[in-house]
Design a protein around this motif. Structure first.
Motif, mmCIF file in Angstrom:
data_model
loop_
_atom_site.group_PDB
_atom_site.id
_atom_site.type_symbol
_atom_site.label_atom_id
_atom_site.label_comp_id
_atom_site.label_asym_id
_atom_site.label_seq_id
_atom_site.Cartn_x
_atom_site.Cartn_y
_atom_site.Cartn_z
ATOM 1 N N ARG A 130 48.073 80.744 94.496
ATOM 2 C CA ARG A 130 46.896 81.177 93.723
ATOM 3 C C ARG A 130 45.626 80.563 94.296
ATOM 4 N N ILE A 131 45.702 79.296 94.645
ATOM 5 C CA ILE A 131 44.540 78.612 95.218
ATOM 6 C C ILE A 131 44.209 79.187 96.589
ATOM 7 N N THR A 132 45.226 79.453 97.384
ATOM 8 C CA THR A 132 45.011 80.029 98.717
ATOM 9 C C THR A 132 44.304 81.379 98.612
ATOM 10 N N VAL A 133 44.731 82.202 97.675
ATOM 11 C CA VAL A 133 44.090 83.506 97.470
ATOM 12 C C VAL A 133 42.622 83.312 97.073
ATOM 13 N N ALA A 134 42.362 82.396 96.163
ATOM 14 C CA ALA A 134 40.982 82.149 95.711
ATOM 15 C C ALA A 134 40.110 81.639 96.862
#
Length: 142
Positions: free
Chosen positions: A123-127
């Motif tokens: 999720r953090i990587t996508v953000a």
């Protein structure tokens, strides 16, 4: 070229999430000693989408500052100047984190939770990817 950027970005995100523990450790060494037991196990943490976005904003800002100050530190031979630059970098990184609406403790908790949870890390990587792509539309046009 885009695939190389994506791979590099994912590698940087993973490495930086790990290096966040180093930042947390540096900050911890400047605060009074706390019992180690509560911090040993990273509890499962529910992280909202807003917290993920705030973390991504802070993460990108911290990484940018880290690169800027890293270059300055490599050019500095004076130990006193180096120490001043390190303190300035740490202060600016802390401000960058709190400017996103996260406390330093929340940032550290999310980083620890991301190290434990592949889902949160993704999720953090996508953000972070979205932030970087939003900041670089000119690059894709060239």
């Amino acid at each position: 070229m885009k695939a190389v950027k994506q791979t590099l970005l994912c590698t940087l995100v993973a490495a930086s999430l790990s290096s966040t523990a180093v930042l947390a450790q540096e900050q911890k060494s400047q605060t009074p000693a706390m019992p180690a037991a509560p911090e040993q196990a990273a509890p499962q943490m529910d992280v909202s989408d807003q917290q993920v976005d705030n973390f991504a904003d802070a993460y990108v800002a911290v990484q940018t500052l880290s690169q800027q100050y890293g270059a300055k530190l490599q050019q500095t031979q004076d130990a006193e100047k180096s120490q001043q630059l390190q303190q300035q970098a740490q202060d600016e990184m802390q401000s960058a984190i709190t400017d996103t609406g996260l406390s330093l403790n929340e940032y550290k908790q999310i980083a620890r939770a991301a190290n434990e949870s592949e889902t949160l890390r993704q999720r953090i990587t996508v953000a972070v990817n979205e932030l970087i792509q939003a900041d670089a539309p000119e690059e894709s046009e060239s």
